[in-house]
Design a protein around this motif. Structure first.
Motif, PDB file in Angstrom:
ATOM      1  N   VAL A  60       0.866  -1.178   0.000  1.00 50.40           N
ATOM      2  CA  VAL A  60       0.000   0.000   0.000  1.00 50.40           C
ATOM      3  C   VAL A  60       0.904   1.230   0.000  1.00 50.40           C
ATOM      4  O   VAL A  60       1.844   1.310   0.792  1.00 50.40           O
ATOM      5  N   LEU A 110      -3.909   6.939  -2.950  1.00 47.30           N
ATOM      6  CA  LEU A 110      -3.459   5.639  -2.480  1.00 47.30           C
ATOM      7  C   LEU A 110      -3.351   4.657  -3.633  1.00 47.30           C
ATOM      8  O   LEU A 110      -4.107   4.729  -4.604  1.00 47.30           O
ATOM      9  N   THR A 112      -2.664   0.225  -4.172  1.00 47.50           N
ATOM     10  CA  THR A 112      -2.478  -1.076  -3.540  1.00 47.50           C
ATOM     11  C   THR A 112      -2.606  -2.188  -4.576  1.00 47.50           C
ATOM     12  O   THR A 112      -3.253  -2.011  -5.611  1.00 47.50           O
ATOM     13  N   THR A 221       5.529   3.985   1.586  1.00 47.86           N
ATOM     14  CA  THR A 221       4.737   2.784   1.836  1.00 47.86           C
ATOM     15  C   THR A 221       4.008   2.937   3.167  1.00 47.86           C
ATOM     16  O   THR A 221       4.482   3.609   4.084  1.00 47.86           O
ATOM     17  N   ILE A 227      -2.821   1.768   8.093  1.00 47.12           N
ATOM     18  CA  ILE A 227      -4.114   1.260   7.630  1.00 47.12           C
ATOM     19  C   ILE A 227      -5.151   1.360   8.745  1.00 47.12           C
ATOM     20  O   ILE A 227      -6.312   1.727   8.498  1.00 47.12           O
TER      21      ILE A 227
END
Length: 233
Positions: A60, A110, A112, A221, A227
């Motif tokens: 992420v 973002l 991912t 990262t 998160i």
């Protein structure tokens, strides 16, 4: 997973390319000892040309997107992937943007390769707030906050009203807008619906996650704590 497949999936090259990297001694452990394709070692001990191996699947990233870049892999102009290491766009599974920011919008974006996490973030059930700082062409009238908060504002070509949104006036022509939806060009269209025009737009927060003074065009990262912070907002 075999080392050749692991490293190829991280975008360092085809399996043939990675096999050649092993043969030329470019893949080592943390102490500089040459590794072989059939070795069994921990991910974080692997080095490629002396540099730590990129994070495994589940990556992420937060990027402070500058104006002028599009959230695309195929656009002919500048794209957000140009701001990341070139191999990142070759990863498997694919490293995707989590939603989009248009070319003229800057701020927190973002990425991912975790499909489950991506859908969890963008799902309406997550109800994650997205905070934008808007610079406007004309002074605010003072009525916008009530209109945006009403839950009754209809955008052109839409069939359902917008969910209530919060507006904080910072200056006569600057405002902070908090949304919980992600409709196409929503912030710009909302101000257009009340007779104004957005000259500059910057996303400063998603959920509880901010840019943390990350300079424009730079990325970092995210770890498990980040998160958790994202979903606490």
């Amino acid at each position: 997973m075999k080392l050749v497949k692991l490293i190829a999936n991280l975008g360092y090259g085809s399996r043939k390319d990675v096999t050649a990297m092993f043969r030329s001694g470019r893949i080592t452990d943390a102490q500089g000892e040459v590794l072989y394709a059939d070795d069994k070692v921990e991910h974080d001990t692997i080095r490629v040309d002396g540099e730590p191996l990129d994070p495994p699947a589940g990556l992420v990233i937060a990027l402070n997107k500058p104006v002028g870049y599009t959230c695309s892999t195929k656009d002919q102009g500048r794209i957000v992937y140009d701001l990341l290491p070139p191999r990142f766009r070759l990863r498997s599974p694919l490293l995707s943007t989590v939603g989009r920011l248009d070319r003229d919008t800057s701020g927190l974006l973002l990425f991912t390769d975790d499909g489950g996490l991506l859908h969890r973030i963008v799902s309406p059930k997550a109800n994650l707030a997205k905070v934008y700082e808007a610079t406007l062409a004309s002074d605010l009238s003072g009525e916008e906050g009530a209109i945006f908060a009403s839950g009754e504002l209809m955008l052109e070509a839409e069939k359902t009203p917008l969910a209530p949104a919060a507006l904080e006036v910072l200056e006569p022509r600057r405002a902070r807008l908090t949304l919980t939806e992600g409709r196409y060009h929503q912030a710009r269209r909302m101000f257009a619906a009340v007779g104004n025009h957005v000259e500059a737009l910057h996303r400063s927060r998603i959920g509880g996650l901010t840019l943390h003074d990350l300079p424009g065009g730079q990325w970092r990262t995210l770890d498990s704590t980040d998160i958790e912070t994202l979903f606490r907002g």
